[in-house]
Design an enzyme around this catalytic site. Structure first.
Site, mmCIF file in Angstrom:
data_model
loop_
_atom_site.group_PDB
_atom_site.id
_atom_site.type_symbol
_atom_site.label_atom_id
_atom_site.label_comp_id
_atom_site.label_asym_id
_atom_site.label_seq_id
_atom_site.Cartn_x
_atom_site.Cartn_y
_atom_site.Cartn_z
ATOM 1 N NE ARG A 25 41.873 -77.371 -62.201
ATOM 2 C CZ ARG A 25 42.150 -78.241 -61.238
ATOM 3 N NH1 ARG A 25 41.411 -78.292 -60.162
ATOM 4 N NH2 ARG A 25 43.138 -79.078 -61.366
ATOM 5 N NE ARG A 29 36.006 -80.606 -58.690
ATOM 6 C CZ ARG A 29 37.041 -81.035 -57.959
ATOM 7 N NH1 ARG A 29 36.936 -82.105 -57.238
ATOM 8 N NH2 ARG A 29 38.173 -80.356 -57.964
ATOM 9 N NE ARG A 38 34.201 -85.043 -63.015
ATOM 10 C CZ ARG A 38 34.177 -86.268 -62.506
ATOM 11 N NH1 ARG A 38 33.388 -87.173 -63.010
ATOM 12 N NH2 ARG A 38 34.937 -86.578 -61.471
ATOM 13 C CG ASP A 75 44.505 -82.939 -65.332
ATOM 14 O OD1 ASP A 75 43.849 -82.157 -64.623
ATOM 15 O OD2 ASP A 75 45.539 -83.505 -64.935
HETATM 16 O O1 CP3 Z 1 39.503 -74.532 -66.454
HETATM 17 C C1 CP3 Z 1 40.686 -74.917 -66.499
HETATM 18 O O2 CP3 Z 1 41.586 -74.465 -65.738
HETATM 19 C C2 CP3 Z 1 41.117 -75.890 -67.580
HETATM 20 C C3 CP3 Z 1 41.337 -77.247 -67.260
HETATM 21 C C4 CP3 Z 1 42.389 -77.691 -66.234
HETATM 22 C C5 CP3 Z 1 42.159 -78.779 -65.360
HETATM 23 N N1 CP3 Z 1 43.325 -79.060 -64.706
HETATM 24 C C6 CP3 Z 1 40.870 -79.477 -65.201
HETATM 25 C C7 CP3 Z 1 40.624 -80.299 -63.995
HETATM 26 C C8 CP3 Z 1 43.721 -77.293 -66.057
HETATM 27 C C9 CP3 Z 1 44.479 -76.137 -66.704
HETATM 28 C C10 CP3 Z 1 44.317 -78.178 -65.092
HETATM 29 C C11 CP3 Z 1 45.724 -78.102 -64.678
HETATM 30 C C12 CP3 Z 1 46.206 -78.997 -63.617
HETATM 31 N N2 CP3 Z 1 45.826 -80.291 -63.350
HETATM 32 C C13 CP3 Z 1 47.259 -78.670 -62.712
HETATM 33 C C14 CP3 Z 1 48.055 -77.376 -62.714
HETATM 34 C C15 CP3 Z 1 47.336 -76.250 -62.094
HETATM 35 C C16 CP3 Z 1 46.966 -76.420 -60.625
HETATM 36 O O3 CP3 Z 1 45.766 -76.515 -60.357
HETATM 37 O O4 CP3 Z 1 47.869 -76.484 -59.808
HETATM 38 C C17 CP3 Z 1 47.442 -79.781 -61.865
HETATM 39 C C18 CP3 Z 1 48.442 -79.889 -60.726
HETATM 40 C C19 CP3 Z 1 46.543 -80.802 -62.286
HETATM 41 C C20 CP3 Z 1 46.423 -82.196 -61.746
HETATM 42 C C21 CP3 Z 1 45.082 -82.431 -61.189
HETATM 43 N N3 CP3 Z 1 43.932 -82.580 -61.946
HETATM 44 C C22 CP3 Z 1 44.724 -82.584 -59.825
HETATM 45 C C23 CP3 Z 1 45.694 -82.499 -58.663
HETATM 46 C C24 CP3 Z 1 43.349 -82.830 -59.790
HETATM 47 C C25 CP3 Z 1 42.541 -83.173 -58.569
HETATM 48 C C26 CP3 Z 1 42.284 -82.000 -57.730
HETATM 49 C C27 CP3 Z 1 40.954 -81.437 -58.067
HETATM 50 O O5 CP3 Z 1 40.868 -80.211 -58.211
HETATM 51 O O6 CP3 Z 1 40.021 -82.232 -58.159
HETATM 52 C C28 CP3 Z 1 42.862 -82.772 -61.123
HETATM 53 C C29 CP3 Z 1 41.452 -82.949 -61.570
HETATM 54 C C30 CP3 Z 1 40.855 -81.845 -62.373
HETATM 55 N N4 CP3 Z 1 41.481 -81.226 -63.428
HETATM 56 C C31 CP3 Z 1 39.539 -81.294 -62.233
HETATM 57 C C32 CP3 Z 1 39.391 -80.335 -63.248
HETATM 58 C C33 CP3 Z 1 38.153 -79.508 -63.551
HETATM 59 C C34 CP3 Z 1 38.486 -81.753 -61.242
HETATM 60 C C35 CP3 Z 1 38.020 -83.101 -61.668
HETATM 61 C C36 CP3 Z 1 36.565 -83.395 -61.489
HETATM 62 O O7 CP3 Z 1 35.698 -82.794 -62.162
HETATM 63 O O8 CP3 Z 1 36.270 -84.303 -60.709
#
Ligand code: CP3
Length: 344
Positions: A25, A29, A38, A75
């Protein structure tokens, strides 16, 4: 002569005085420049499907902190989305998938092509690769089948993993059919990321945590090893990193797979155990609790030192034990990078 990245050197088992650094990550944000793009994009999914903006967001942390690798901005839930399961991200709620799938959906999903709907993701990969210096690597990724399935079945982040575990006992055939479907689609998806320019791929199995061992073998080790061996066969030179979170000493089973080039340890894993039991089989990556980076200062440096000292004589990749949270001060991340590189 082209300069191989420190990240790929580590994965080819080179011991380095200073390990390569990237963070789970690392785009997100906590960075003001991410929040700005975003907002410009509209929704989170609009950002994932806009390859110019997604590529820019992928590059932001690499530029700001001079990291050794970029991770594709996308994602893990884009696969269910491409299969036809409606997906949205609600502020403060996380992902919402609708409708929750049943057995009759699997046959339909099997016929669906994931490459067409995810074309923008492959464009993000190729645009990012073209913009990256050659000493920086680009990591592609996907969710492991079990973790993706938990969202497909619960419709949201799983607050109660027990109900899904029970589902496995009640309806094993359905769960295994879903795993097989996701194995197949994930192989296709990752090979396309590699063909677009990804130098390595990582599989995230966030919800592997807490599964009893026979279930873990069936829904996590098994599907991950099937994906990894298919990718090795199709694209032999591409390193594969596995990140099954919270699997404790079962980590050894993944690490011993011949296809496991790198293994991401989570923040709960004892790094001395990982050094003793995993480093001989694979390249250990990560482990640092992302929350120490919120605190920063000596607490953060002392915690980082533990990993640097333990892994100084084996190939190693510096990273976290799970992703940064939005509260992380970017200045602390900068200090951490400097500290690991011995500049402070
Ligand atoms: O920088 C990076 O890591 C690359 C991009 C990336 C994202 N999600 C962007 C994202 C990666 C590799 C993921 C993987 C991901 N997504 C996982 C596995 C790793 C982990 O964190 O456990 C999982 C379970 C998800 C599913 C997911 N996506 C959830 C549960 C959420 C909401 C929780 C949150 O952090 O908001 C997301 C949204 C998400 N994926 C965001 C980002 C930057 C935040 C969204 C936003 O900008 O509003």
């Amino acid at each position: 002569m082209s300069q191989q990245s420190k990240f790929l050197q580590a994965l080819s088992e080179e011991v380095q005085a200073i390990p390569p650094i990237w963070f789970m990550r690392q785009a997100g944000r906590y960075l003001p420049e991410y929040r700005q793009l975003r907002e410009q994009a509209g929704s989170f999914l609009d950002l994932c499907f806009n390859s110019d903006l997604a590529s820019e967001v992928t590059l932001q942390p690499v530029r700001r902190f001079d990291l050794d690798a970029a991770i594709l901005f996308a994602d893990i839930l884009l696969i269910p989305h491409a299969l036809g399961q409606k997906l949205s991200f609600e502020a403060g709620e996380g992902p919402i998938l609708d409708p929750v799938i049943s057995a009759k959906d699997i046959d339909l999903f099997r016929t669906r092509d994931v490459l067409g709907p995810l074309e923008a993701v492959f464009e993000t990969v190729s645009k990012t690769k073209a913009a990256l210096d050659e000493d920086k690597a680009l990591i592609g990724f996907a969710g492991a089948p079990w973790t993706v399935a938990t969202y497909m079945l619960a419709g949201r982040s799983t607050k109660d993993p027990a109900s899904l575990r029970l589902r496995y006992y009640q309806d094993k055939e359905f769960i295994i059919a879903l795993m097989d479907l996701l194995v197949e689609k994930t192989i296709t998806y990752l090979i396309a990321q590699i063909d677009a320019g990804a130098d390595a791929v990582q599989l995230f199995d966030t919800w592997a945590s807490g599964l009893p061992w026979p279930v873990l073998d069936a829904v996590s080790v098994g599907p991950i090893s099937k994906i990894a061996s298919a990718i090795k066969k199709a694209r032999p030179g591409i390193p594969i990193i596995m990140f099954p979170k919270g699997v404790g000493e079962k980590a050894g089973e993944y690490a011993m797979l011949p296809e496991c080039d790198g293994f991401g340890i989570d923040y709960a894993m004892d790094p001395s155990w990982a050094r003793a039991h995993l480093s001989g089989h694979t390249v250990v990556q990560g482990g640092l609790d992302p929350l120490v980076v919120i605190e920063g200062g000596e607490t953060m440096k002392n915690a980082a030192s533990v990993y640097m000292k333990l892994f100084h004589d084996v190939p190693h990749i510096f990273n976290l034990g799970h992703g940064f949270t939005p509260e992380t001060p970017p200045e602390h991340v900068g200090e951490l990078v400097k500290f690991v590189r011995g500049q402070s």
